[in-house]
Design a protein around this motif. Structure first.
Motif, PDB file in Angstrom:
ATOM      1  N   ALA A  28       0.860  -1.187   0.000  1.00  0.00           N
ATOM      2  CA  ALA A  28       0.000   0.000   0.000  1.00  0.00           C
ATOM      3  C   ALA A  28       0.892   1.231   0.000  1.00  0.00           C
ATOM      4  N   TYR A  29       0.820   2.001  -1.079  1.00  0.00           N
ATOM      5  CA  TYR A  29       1.723   3.145  -1.238  1.00  0.00           C
ATOM      6  C   TYR A  29       1.004   4.486  -1.087  1.00  0.00           C
ATOM      7  N   GLY A  30      -0.211   4.463  -0.555  1.00  0.00           N
ATOM      8  CA  GLY A  30      -0.978   5.694  -0.387  1.00  0.00           C
ATOM      9  C   GLY A  30      -0.342   6.692   0.562  1.00  0.00           C
ATOM     10  N   VAL A  31       0.492   6.207   1.499  1.00  0.00           N
ATOM     11  CA  VAL A  31       1.122   7.129   2.463  1.00  0.00           C
ATOM     12  C   VAL A  31       2.057   8.110   1.765  1.00  0.00           C
ATOM     13  N   PHE A  32       2.505   7.757   0.567  1.00  0.00           N
ATOM     14  CA  PHE A  32       3.459   8.616  -0.129  1.00  0.00           C
ATOM     15  C   PHE A  32       2.800   9.788  -0.852  1.00  0.00           C
ATOM     16  N   LYS A  33       1.490   9.932  -0.710  1.00  0.00           N
ATOM     17  CA  LYS A  33       0.850  11.147  -1.208  1.00  0.00           C
ATOM     18  C   LYS A  33       1.260  12.330  -0.341  1.00  0.00           C
ATOM     19  N   ASP A  34       1.710  12.037   0.890  1.00  0.00           N
ATOM     20  CA  ASP A  34       2.275  13.056   1.765  1.00  0.00           C
ATOM     21  C   ASP A  34       3.670  13.422   1.243  1.00  0.00           C
ATOM     22  N   LYS A  35       3.851  14.659   0.808  1.00  0.00           N
ATOM     23  CA  LYS A  35       5.098  15.080   0.163  1.00  0.00           C
ATOM     24  C   LYS A  35       6.299  14.950   1.101  1.00  0.00           C
ATOM     25  N   GLU A  36       6.088  15.252   2.378  1.00  0.00           N
ATOM     26  CA  GLU A  36       7.190  15.142   3.337  1.00  0.00           C
ATOM     27  C   GLU A  36       7.654  13.699   3.469  1.00  0.00           C
ATOM     28  N   MET A  37       6.699  12.780   3.538  1.00  0.00           N
ATOM     29  CA  MET A  37       7.029  11.360   3.610  1.00  0.00           C
ATOM     30  C   MET A  37       7.722  10.920   2.322  1.00  0.00           C
ATOM     31  N   TYR A  38       7.208  11.370   1.195  1.00  0.00           N
ATOM     32  CA  TYR A  38       7.805  10.994  -0.086  1.00  0.00           C
ATOM     33  C   TYR A  38       9.256  11.448  -0.164  1.00  0.00           C
ATOM     34  N   GLU A  39       9.532  12.681   0.219  1.00  0.00           N
ATOM     35  CA  GLU A  39      10.896  13.210   0.156  1.00  0.00           C
ATOM     36  C   GLU A  39      11.816  12.467   1.120  1.00  0.00           C
ATOM     37  N   ARG A  40      11.287  12.092   2.258  1.00  0.00           N
ATOM     38  CA  ARG A  40      12.103  11.399   3.268  1.00  0.00           C
ATOM     39  C   ARG A  40      12.531  10.017   2.772  1.00  0.00           C
ATOM     40  N   ILE A  41      11.688   9.371   1.975  1.00  0.00           N
ATOM     41  CA  ILE A  41      11.983   8.012   1.510  1.00  0.00           C
ATOM     42  C   ILE A  41      12.616   7.993   0.127  1.00  0.00           C
ATOM     43  N   PHE A  42      12.158   8.868  -0.768  1.00  0.00           N
ATOM     44  CA  PHE A  42      12.616   8.830  -2.163  1.00  0.00           C
ATOM     45  C   PHE A  42      13.343  10.099  -2.604  1.00  0.00           C
ATOM     46  N   GLY A  43      13.768  10.908  -1.658  1.00  0.00           N
ATOM     47  CA  GLY A  43      14.314  12.232  -1.971  1.00  0.00           C
ATOM     48  C   GLY A  43      15.504  12.267  -2.905  1.00  0.00           C
ATOM     49  N   ASP A  44      16.345  11.241  -2.897  1.00  0.00           N
ATOM     50  CA  ASP A  44      17.492  11.206  -3.804  1.00  0.00           C
ATOM     51  C   ASP A  44      17.792   9.759  -4.180  1.00  0.00           C
ATOM     52  N   GLU A  45      18.805   9.584  -5.018  1.00  0.00           N
ATOM     53  CA  GLU A  45      19.136   8.261  -5.548  1.00  0.00           C
ATOM     54  C   GLU A  45      19.501   7.272  -4.453  1.00  0.00           C
ATOM     55  N   GLU A  46      20.238   7.729  -3.462  1.00  0.00           N
ATOM     56  CA  GLU A  46      20.663   6.846  -2.370  1.00  0.00           C
ATOM     57  C   GLU A  46      19.474   6.374  -1.544  1.00  0.00           C
ATOM     58  N   LYS A  47      18.533   7.283  -1.304  1.00  0.00           N
ATOM     59  CA  LYS A  47      17.338   6.919  -0.548  1.00  0.00           C
ATOM     60  C   LYS A  47      16.506   5.892  -1.326  1.00  0.00           C
ATOM     61  N   LEU A  48      16.409   6.086  -2.633  1.00  0.00           N
ATOM     62  CA  LEU A  48      15.658   5.150  -3.460  1.00  0.00           C
ATOM     63  C   LEU A  48      16.294   3.763  -3.428  1.00  0.00           C
ATOM     64  N   LYS A  49      17.627   3.710  -3.516  1.00  0.00           N
ATOM     65  CA  LYS A  49      18.333   2.421  -3.463  1.00  0.00           C
ATOM     66  C   LYS A  49      18.079   1.718  -2.136  1.00  0.00           C
ATOM     67  N   LYS A  50      18.068   2.495  -1.066  1.00  0.00           N
ATOM     68  CA  LYS A  50      17.834   1.915   0.258  1.00  0.00           C
ATOM     69  C   LYS A  50      16.414   1.373   0.363  1.00  0.00           C
ATOM     70  N   PHE A  51      15.444   2.090  -0.218  1.00  0.00           N
ATOM     71  CA  PHE A  51      14.062   1.620  -0.202  1.00  0.00           C
ATOM     72  C   PHE A  51      13.928   0.318  -0.997  1.00  0.00           C
ATOM     73  N   LEU A  52      14.560   0.267  -2.159  1.00  0.00           N
ATOM     74  CA  LEU A  52      14.506  -0.951  -2.972  1.00  0.00           C
ATOM     75  C   LEU A  52      15.095  -2.128  -2.210  1.00  0.00           C
ATOM     76  N   ARG A  53      16.147  -1.845  -1.472  1.00  0.00           N
ATOM     77  CA  ARG A  53      16.770  -2.912  -0.667  1.00  0.00           C
ATOM     78  C   ARG A  53      15.792  -3.399   0.405  1.00  0.00           C
ATOM     79  N   TRP A  54      15.091  -2.465   1.020  1.00  0.00           N
ATOM     80  CA  TRP A  54      14.095  -2.834   2.041  1.00  0.00           C
ATOM     81  C   TRP A  54      12.957  -3.637   1.415  1.00  0.00           C
ATOM     82  N   ARG A  55      12.544  -3.226   0.201  1.00  0.00           N
ATOM     83  CA  ARG A  55      11.436  -3.935  -0.448  1.00  0.00           C
ATOM     84  C   ARG A  55      11.835  -5.373  -0.794  1.00  0.00           C
ATOM     85  N   VAL A  56      13.096  -5.565  -1.190  1.00  0.00           N
ATOM     86  CA  VAL A  56      13.598  -6.924  -1.435  1.00  0.00           C
ATOM     87  C   VAL A  56      13.612  -7.710  -0.132  1.00  0.00           C
ATOM     88  N   GLN A  57      13.960  -7.060   0.962  1.00  0.00           N
ATOM     89  CA  GLN A  57      13.992  -7.714   2.268  1.00  0.00           C
ATOM     90  C   GLN A  57      12.616  -8.273   2.637  1.00  0.00           C
TER      91      GLN A  57
END
Length: 423
Positions: free
Chosen positions: A165-194
């Motif tokens: 469920a990705y509805g929480v990311f409609k919150d811009k602050e939450m979105y920036e905190r998780i996907f704000g840059d390339e490194e954050k995106l890589k870390k999220f992908l790693r968590w999703r694989v986990q």
């Protein structure tokens, strides 16, 4: 329920009449009604692939042996650690290894060389990514656990269920905190694989066993444009490295445009692919999920009875029932002794009806106690959990009143009774 059950079910379409659970009154359906209900409940006829070697076609058996041979040539018989997945040596020539090899073969329509290329790339990726040890890592996404992607319970056939469920990311602050840059995106992908690796650890990798998971994806409030990059990377990563790991994909809270797009592209999908997809619009979430997952395993936010605090052991089974349009259902829990405490869970998919609970003493002259006064339950409300300690023997009556609606609703309840410690 069995004949010894202390519960009775009272249904009142327009007038009161009692129906005992032990001996329910037959309900005759018209032929047209039966056809309409069958159409409403019909689900894609998906049959999970077999992993019994004896059930394979001769051409498939031949492809499997060829893949084993090519893999052995590529890695050698001593390369056990380099040629293994999920702790299973792929060159061991046993049934668990065959299950994995067959997944790669099916992903490439039993084209052996293509399957080998995919398998070798996956082995290389797992080594580079550190996928074998990722489950033990602390990636620091506590706020996303149990919200964005998580394993929760099993379906009716024993498949582990993964919710997204990705509805929480409609919150811009939450979105920036998780996907704000390339490194954050890589870390999220790693968590999703986990999260996925945790689910795969629950599989049997055995012919006749549970060899795939169920994916439930909630599309409510999902920000499409913002998550396009992350979604594409997740999809690509899973398709390349986790073939045939999903038995069924259930999409819930599907907006109208998604249904329209699916209807456009559906003719271009294979029957096998379409058979894995289940599309459910808003308002039909519980009805859809109950077809595949028992209510006690469905999270409360989706119309089930399962709460995070309940996951300390096997869930207590729930009883399912339907509330027809224009009907009031009374669930009577009898045999409650003086001093006993009863705790109950009850939920109705898409509520939008009245609910109440009352305790009725056995003794003549005693007053009925309104434990929960009748109130309208909003469609978005979760299952109700409440407790009551009786001062005298009697019964608890839970009522759901759907007399002002024409829509049939699925529902479930369960209860626990703890007797008084004082003899």
């Amino acid at each position: 329920m069995d004949a010894s059950s202390p519960i009775s079910l009272q249904q009142t379409p327009h007038q009161d009449y009692s129906v005992s659970e032990a001996s329910p009154k037959p309900y005759k359906k018209s032929f047209v009604t039966s056809l309409m209900e069958a159409a409403a409940l019909r689900t894609p006829s998906f049959k999970e692939d077999t992993y019994f070697i004896s059930h394979l076609k001769n051409s498939e058996k031949k492809a499997l042996q060829e893949l084993r041979d090519k893999l052995s040539v590529s890695y050698g018989s001593d390369a056990t650690s380099e040629c293994s997945m999920w702790g299973i040596p792929l060159l061991s020539n046993d049934e668990k290894a065959d299950v994995i090899l067959l997944k790669f073969l099916r992903a490439r329509d039993f084209r052996v060389q293509d399957s080998l290329n995919m398998l070798e790339k996956c082995l290389s990726w797992r080594k580079e990514f550190g996928a074998d040890d990722i489950v033990e890592e602390d990636l620091g996404f506590k706020e996303l656990e149990g919200v964005v992607a998580y394993m929760h319970g099993y379906d009716r056939e024993g498949h582990p269920v993964c919710y997204n469920a990705y509805g929480v990311f409609k919150d811009k602050e939450m979105y920036e905190r998780i996907f704000g840059d390339e490194e954050k995106l890589k870390k999220f992908l790693r968590w999703r694989v986990q999260v996925l690796e945790r689910g795969i650890r629950l599989l049997h990798f055995k012919p006749g066993g549970v060899n795939s998971i169920i994916q439930v994806t909630d599309l409510k409030d999902m920000p499409k444009r913002e998550l396009r990059v992350a979604s594409n990377q997740i999809l690509s990563l899973f398709q390349d490295n986790y073939p045939e790991m999903v038995a069924r994909k259930i999409f819930i809270n599907v907006p109208w445009y998604f249904s329209m797009l699916y209807s456009v592209f559906s003719p271009f999908l294979t029957q096998r692919t379409k058979s894995k997809f289940v599309i459910s619009k808003e308002g039909n979430v519980a009805e859809t999920l109950y077809k595949f997952i028992r209510p006690e395993d469905v999270p409360v936010q989706y119309g089930g009875l399962s709460r995070p605090s309940d996951l300390n052991g096997p869930p207590k089974p729930a009883s399912e029932f339907t509330v027809k349009g224009g009907e009031k259902v009374n669930i009577q829990i009898e045999g409650i002794e003086a001093g006993a405490t009863i705790t109950w869970d009850i939920g109705v998919g898409g509520w939008d009806l009245e609910y109440s609970a009352e305790f009725v003493p056995n003794a003549a002259g005693s007053y009925t106690i309104a434990v929960e006064k009748a109130r309208k339950i909003a469609p978005s409300e979760e299952a109700i959990r409440n407790s009551y300690t009786s001062r005298e023997a009697g019964k608890m009556v839970l009522s759901v009143d759907n007399t002002f609606s024409r829509k049939k609703k699925v529902a479930a309840y369960r209860y626990f009774v703890r007797k008084s410690a004082i003899a």
